[in-house]
Structures are given as C-alpha cells and as structure tokens.
Design a protein around this motif. Structure first.
Motif, PDB file in Angstrom:
ATOM      1  N   ASN A 109      36.530  43.015  48.580  1.00  0.00           N
ATOM      2  CA  ASN A 109      36.271  44.309  49.201  1.00  0.00           C
ATOM      3  C   ASN A 109      35.765  45.301  48.162  1.00  0.00           C
ATOM      4  O   ASN A 109      35.067  46.255  48.488  1.00  0.00           O
ATOM      5  N   ASN A 110      36.137  45.060  46.911  1.00  0.00           N
ATOM      6  CA  ASN A 110      35.663  45.874  45.792  1.00  0.00           C
ATOM      7  C   ASN A 110      35.161  44.924  44.713  1.00  0.00           C
ATOM      8  O   ASN A 110      35.926  44.125  44.180  1.00  0.00           O
ATOM      9  N   LEU A 111      33.850  44.987  44.411  1.00  0.00           N
ATOM     10  CA  LEU A 111      33.244  44.008  43.510  1.00  0.00           C
ATOM     11  C   LEU A 111      33.862  44.022  42.113  1.00  0.00           C
ATOM     12  O   LEU A 111      33.916  42.990  41.441  1.00  0.00           O
ATOM     13  N   GLU A 112      34.344  45.187  41.672  1.00  0.00           N
ATOM     14  CA  GLU A 112      34.893  45.290  40.320  1.00  0.00           C
ATOM     15  C   GLU A 112      36.371  44.908  40.269  1.00  0.00           C
ATOM     16  O   GLU A 112      36.818  44.270  39.316  1.00  0.00           O
ATOM     17  N   LYS A 113      37.122  45.286  41.294  1.00  0.00           N
ATOM     18  CA  LYS A 113      38.566  45.069  41.260  1.00  0.00           C
ATOM     19  C   LYS A 113      38.997  43.737  41.866  1.00  0.00           C
ATOM     20  O   LYS A 113      39.950  43.127  41.408  1.00  0.00           O
ATOM     21  N   ASP A 114      38.309  43.297  42.920  1.00  0.00           N
ATOM     22  CA  ASP A 114      38.686  42.048  43.590  1.00  0.00           C
ATOM     23  C   ASP A 114      37.923  40.887  42.967  1.00  0.00           C
ATOM     24  O   ASP A 114      36.722  40.733  43.193  1.00  0.00           O
ATOM     25  N   THR A 115      38.617  40.080  42.195  1.00  0.00           N
ATOM     26  CA  THR A 115      37.943  38.960  41.518  1.00  0.00           C
ATOM     27  C   THR A 115      38.556  37.610  41.883  1.00  0.00           C
ATOM     28  O   THR A 115      38.012  36.577  41.505  1.00  0.00           O
ATOM     29  N   ASN A 116      39.640  37.620  42.628  1.00  0.00           N
ATOM     30  CA  ASN A 116      40.308  36.363  42.974  1.00  0.00           C
ATOM     31  C   ASN A 116      40.040  36.000  44.436  1.00  0.00           C
ATOM     32  O   ASN A 116      40.938  35.818  45.243  1.00  0.00           O
ATOM     33  N   THR A 117      38.742  35.912  44.785  1.00  0.00           N
ATOM     34  CA  THR A 117      38.366  35.555  46.144  1.00  0.00           C
ATOM     35  C   THR A 117      37.575  34.250  46.125  1.00  0.00           C
ATOM     36  O   THR A 117      37.166  33.762  45.070  1.00  0.00           O
ATOM     37  N   LEU A 118      37.321  33.720  47.307  1.00  0.00           N
ATOM     38  CA  LEU A 118      36.554  32.485  47.402  1.00  0.00           C
ATOM     39  C   LEU A 118      35.133  32.684  46.872  1.00  0.00           C
ATOM     40  O   LEU A 118      34.585  31.809  46.195  1.00  0.00           O
ATOM     41  N   ILE A 119      34.532  33.840  47.175  1.00  0.00           N
ATOM     42  CA  ILE A 119      33.185  34.125  46.674  1.00  0.00           C
ATOM     43  C   ILE A 119      33.156  34.086  45.145  1.00  0.00           C
ATOM     44  O   ILE A 119      32.241  33.510  44.535  1.00  0.00           O
ATOM     45  N   ASN A 120      34.161  34.672  44.486  1.00  0.00           N
ATOM     46  CA  ASN A 120      34.200  34.654  43.020  1.00  0.00           C
ATOM     47  C   ASN A 120      34.286  33.233  42.487  1.00  0.00           C
ATOM     48  O   ASN A 120      33.655  32.886  41.482  1.00  0.00           O
ATOM     49  N   ALA A 121      35.072  32.394  43.155  1.00  0.00           N
ATOM     50  CA  ALA A 121      35.197  30.999  42.740  1.00  0.00           C
ATOM     51  C   ALA A 121      33.885  30.251  42.926  1.00  0.00           C
ATOM     52  O   ALA A 121      33.489  29.430  42.084  1.00  0.00           O
ATOM     53  N   ILE A 122      33.170  30.544  44.007  1.00  0.00           N
ATOM     54  CA  ILE A 122      31.887  29.885  44.256  1.00  0.00           C
ATOM     55  C   ILE A 122      30.839  30.336  43.243  1.00  0.00           C
ATOM     56  O   ILE A 122      30.022  29.534  42.769  1.00  0.00           O
ATOM     57  N   LEU A 123      30.855  31.623  42.895  1.00  0.00           N
ATOM     58  CA  LEU A 123      29.931  32.111  41.873  1.00  0.00           C
ATOM     59  C   LEU A 123      30.139  31.371  40.551  1.00  0.00           C
ATOM     60  O   LEU A 123      29.178  31.007  39.866  1.00  0.00           O
ATOM     61  N   TYR A 124      31.404  31.139  40.190  1.00  0.00           N
ATOM     62  CA  TYR A 124      31.706  30.379  38.968  1.00  0.00           C
ATOM     63  C   TYR A 124      31.176  28.952  39.102  1.00  0.00           C
ATOM     64  O   TYR A 124      30.537  28.424  38.177  1.00  0.00           O
ATOM     65  N   TYR A 125      31.436  28.329  40.242  1.00  0.00           N
ATOM     66  CA  TYR A 125      30.982  26.959  40.493  1.00  0.00           C
ATOM     67  C   TYR A 125      29.459  26.881  40.381  1.00  0.00           C
ATOM     68  O   TYR A 125      28.920  25.958  39.745  1.00  0.00           O
ATOM     69  N   MET A 126      28.758  27.864  40.958  1.00  0.00           N
ATOM     70  CA  MET A 126      27.299  27.846  40.933  1.00  0.00           C
ATOM     71  C   MET A 126      26.767  28.059  39.508  1.00  0.00           C
ATOM     72  O   MET A 126      25.842  27.372  39.074  1.00  0.00           O
ATOM     73  N   GLN A 127      27.365  29.007  38.776  1.00  0.00           N
ATOM     74  CA  GLN A 127      26.893  29.270  37.413  1.00  0.00           C
ATOM     75  C   GLN A 127      27.153  28.083  36.495  1.00  0.00           C
ATOM     76  O   GLN A 127      26.373  27.815  35.586  1.00  0.00           O
ATOM     77  N   ALA A 128      28.252  27.365  36.731  1.00  0.00           N
ATOM     78  CA  ALA A 128      28.539  26.170  35.937  1.00  0.00           C
ATOM     79  C   ALA A 128      27.464  25.106  36.137  1.00  0.00           C
ATOM     80  O   ALA A 128      27.249  24.248  35.276  1.00  0.00           O
ATOM     81  N   LYS A 129      26.768  25.170  37.275  1.00  0.00           N
ATOM     82  CA  LYS A 129      25.670  24.247  37.566  1.00  0.00           C
ATOM     83  C   LYS A 129      24.323  24.815  37.140  1.00  0.00           C
ATOM     84  O   LYS A 129      23.283  24.202  37.386  1.00  0.00           O
TER      85      LYS A 129
END
Length: 307
Positions: A109-129
């Motif tokens: 809901n807040n891009l700076e404060k909320d970092t433990n969401t599914l979207i954040n995990a997917i962003l990590y997964y995508m960047q790792a690729k």
C-alpha cells in the motif's frame, strides 16, 4: 494458438489466417482492445515492424507476414525487491502465475514502507533472473487467502488480461471450508455486495451494492466436525465476495471471524485452487492448479485436480 518467438527485445508473431485483411490498428484496438494511450505509444515510438520494415498501421495484413513488437525492455522498477521463496505455477515471457502463501499482502500500500508483500518477492525473483520489469497484478487475493494469482510482465499482456478479467474470461476456482452442513449442495448466489457502514473493512449483502455472482458446490462433508468443503467459482470479483456470500447463506468460512466464523484456525479457510485463462498473446488455454501450502493442513483429503 498463435505462432510466436522472442527475439531479444522483440516478439515475432506470424500473422494467422484469421487476421487476413485486418490492419494493425484493428488488431490493437479490436482484437486486443489495448488502451488508446498504449497503442499510440507503440505507434509513435516505432515499436512495431512488419517484415522488418516500419509498420503501416492502416495497411491490410496478409497470412504468414512477420509482425515484430518491441515488448521487452528494462524498466525503472517501482518497489523494493525482497527475498522470499515464491512457488511458480506458470511462467513465460508474458505472464506469471504464483501460488500465494497466506498471511502476506499481495501488493504494497506504501511503496517505501511496505516491503514484505508478494509483489516485493516477485520483484526479487525477477531481478535474480536479470529481468528488470514492473509486474502488473491482474486480480487480487486477501492477505489470509492462499492460492493462484496472475501477473503480467509487460504492458500489452497486462492490458489484454485486464480486459479478459473485466469480460469474465478468467475463471478462478476456490476451495472453502465452512461451518455447518449445506442443505442445498449446489447453487448460485446472486446478491449485490456493498460496504458495511458500521465497519471500515467489512462488506455485506446490500441492494445498493455492486452485482456479485458466486457459484458453489459442496465436495465433501465432515459430520463429526460439522464442516463442509465447498468449491466456488466467480463471475465477478468483489472484495470479500466468497466470504460475504457464504456467510449470507448461514455458512461462514472457518476461521473468518469478520463474517461470523469461529477462530478454530489462524485464517479464513479459503484457497484459490485453480486458475484458467487464454494466454494474452498466444491464445493458448492455460490451466494452473495451486497445491495447498499450509504447514498445518487445513484442507485434508481434497484433490485440487478435481476442481
């Protein structure tokens, strides 16, 4: 199924017979129903070629011509990548289907404060690729709901899938465990859903609310525990729709204290078990089944492949 191949940043597509005589303008606007702004950007930025040449958007296309669209480009990612294991149910250059665990929000809901969401995990997964792209969420699941959720990897796929969702062409099948034994084992709940004026997050059946349609079928009963396992599939995607509708029937979800369920488990017993959709680019029928992932099993002896 359309014939496509990725070539670097470009997608090559062989024009099928069914598109004979159609123009690029018609394909983007009529076949894909892409937004005007997106279509305009592809056109003005020269991101579409036909047989290797700059496209004439008003010229009729012929079968077997090669259409090239620049779909794959690095982006400035919105959000903070955070490592968390993600279970991939389907993935290609255009789409991603993930088995969402419970107790996690789908998006920040807040891009700076909320970092433990599914979207954040997917962003990590995508960047790792090595893929620096923004993921487009097509539909949502409540924080405590688990199961299959669909994302797009680029703007065109996102636009096409948004339209499919709006036109009820993406089928989502859920498994719920509810209190009580249903008298009517199969049926349709067609009751509008609106906000509850007395609670900030709760919804309720309200004649002034939005149309909501839920199909349900009892697939298993536990007479000793007085609970039923119910398969549900949606024609609409209202907030808390299944939870509200089954509570309205007098059978709230086990664990769903917001709608009358008893807190005998740590979350509402709801799992998105199956997702079916036509691929936005290739038109291939995609069917994803999401295994149950609760460490303390909630749905026992239920075969998701029968949903």
């Amino acid at each position: 199924m359309l014939k496509t191949e990725r070539k670097g940043n470009w997608l090559e597509m062989i024009i099928p017979v069914k598109w004979t005589g159609k123009t690029l303008e018609e394909i983007f606007r009529t076949e894909w129903k892409a937004p005007k702004k997106l279509t305009h950007s592809y056109r003005m930025e020269g991101k579409v070629l036909v047989n290797g040449d700059t496209a004439n958007w008003n010229k009729a296309l012929q079968p077997n011509e090669k259409l090239l669209i620049r779909l794959f480009e690095e982006e400035e990612v919105s959000g903070t990548p955070m490592f968390r294991e993600v279970e991939i149910l389907f993935e290609d250059d255009h789409c991603l289907v993930v088995n969402k665990p419970p107790f996690i929000n789908t998006h920040p809901n807040n891009l700076e404060k909320d970092t433990n969401t599914l979207i954040n995990a997917i962003l990590y997964y995508m960047q790792a690729k090595g893929q620096l792209v923004n993921i487009h969420q097509i539909h949502r699941l409540d924080k405590d709901t688990s199961g299959a959720i669909l994302f797009a990897k680029h703007a065109l796929a996102g636009a096409i899938l948004d339209r499919k969702l709006e036109n009820r062409e993406i089928k989502r099948t859920y498994i719920a465990m509810v209190h009580g034994i249903l008298k009517k084992k199969k049926g349709l709940i067609q009751e509008p859903i609106g906000r509850d004026r007395h609670h900030p997050t709760r919804r309720r059946v309200s004649q002034s609310g939005q149309d909501a349609v839920t199909h349900y079928e009892c697939i298993k009963e536990d007479m000793q525990k007085q609970v039923s396992y119910v398969k549900c599939w949606l024609e609409t995607g209202r907030t808390h729709q299944i939870r509200v509708h089954l509570s309205y029937l007098g059978h709230p979800l086990v664990g769903d204290v917001l709608y009358g369920g008893k807190p005998s488990i740590k979350r509402q017993a709801l799992h998105a078990a199956k997702l079916t959709f036509d691929h936005p680019i290739t038109e291939e029928r995609i069917i994803c089944h999401a295994p149950f992932i609760d460490e303390q099993p909630i749905f026992k002896d239920i075969d998701i492949y029968l949903t």
